[in-house]
Scaffold this motif. Structure first.
Motif, mmCIF file in Angstrom:
data_model
loop_
_atom_site.group_PDB
_atom_site.id
_atom_site.type_symbol
_atom_site.label_atom_id
_atom_site.label_comp_id
_atom_site.label_asym_id
_atom_site.label_seq_id
_atom_site.Cartn_x
_atom_site.Cartn_y
_atom_site.Cartn_z
ATOM 1 N N TRP A 1 22.811 27.829 86.116
ATOM 2 C CA TRP A 1 23.738 28.523 87.021
ATOM 3 C C TRP A 1 24.434 27.512 87.934
ATOM 4 C CZ3 TRP A 1 23.863 33.996 88.852
ATOM 5 C CH2 TRP A 1 23.312 34.885 87.925
ATOM 6 N N SER B 1 35.043 34.718 77.187
ATOM 7 C CA SER B 1 33.954 35.521 77.721
ATOM 8 C C SER B 1 32.641 34.802 77.401
ATOM 9 C CB SER B 1 33.983 36.903 77.076
ATOM 10 O OG SER B 1 32.900 37.677 77.516
ATOM 11 N N PRO C 1 34.213 30.795 86.028
ATOM 12 C CA PRO C 1 34.527 31.892 86.926
ATOM 13 C C PRO C 1 33.605 33.100 86.797
ATOM 14 C CG PRO C 1 36.081 31.845 85.121
ATOM 15 C CD PRO C 1 35.202 30.632 84.969
ATOM 16 N N ASP C 2 33.139 33.386 85.592
ATOM 17 C CA ASP C 2 32.359 34.594 85.401
ATOM 18 C C ASP C 2 31.613 34.509 84.079
ATOM 19 O OD1 ASP C 2 31.365 37.089 86.096
ATOM 20 O OD2 ASP C 2 33.049 38.169 85.228
ATOM 21 N N ASP D 1 28.312 36.883 81.732
ATOM 22 C CA ASP D 1 27.364 37.987 81.682
ATOM 23 C C ASP D 1 25.968 37.421 81.461
ATOM 24 O OD1 ASP D 1 29.228 40.137 81.892
ATOM 25 O OD2 ASP D 1 29.798 39.772 79.809
#
Length: 76
Positions: A20, A4, A29-30, A32
């Motif tokens: 980014w 994460s 992939p992801d 926060d």
């Protein structure tokens, strides 16, 4: 399973936009986003370092500038 991730950033930050792009190129992939603009404590801690990518599993942080290779090594 990938770790994460949190990208610590500010509004209107061209370096954050570049981070980014690097993350997309590396196939992250992801993640926060964490915006520090309204938090004086986070501004004091990260103000000159942003963008910073943090692994939530270990707390390790990767300061900008980073490229695809350095990012992949950080995630390995």
């Amino acid at each position: 399973m990938p770790p994460s991730l949190t990208l610590i950033q500010r509004d209107d930050c061209h370096l954050c936009d570049q981070a980014w792009d690097v993350m997309a190129a590396a196939g992250v992939p992801d993640f926060d986003p964490l915006w520090i603009d309204d938090d004086l404590g986070l501004q004091a801690r990260y103000g000159e370092r942003i963008p910073v990518l943090r692994r939530e599993d270990s707390g390790a942080e990767l300061d900008w500038p980073f490229d695809v290779d350095r990012l992949r090594a950080f995630l390995a």
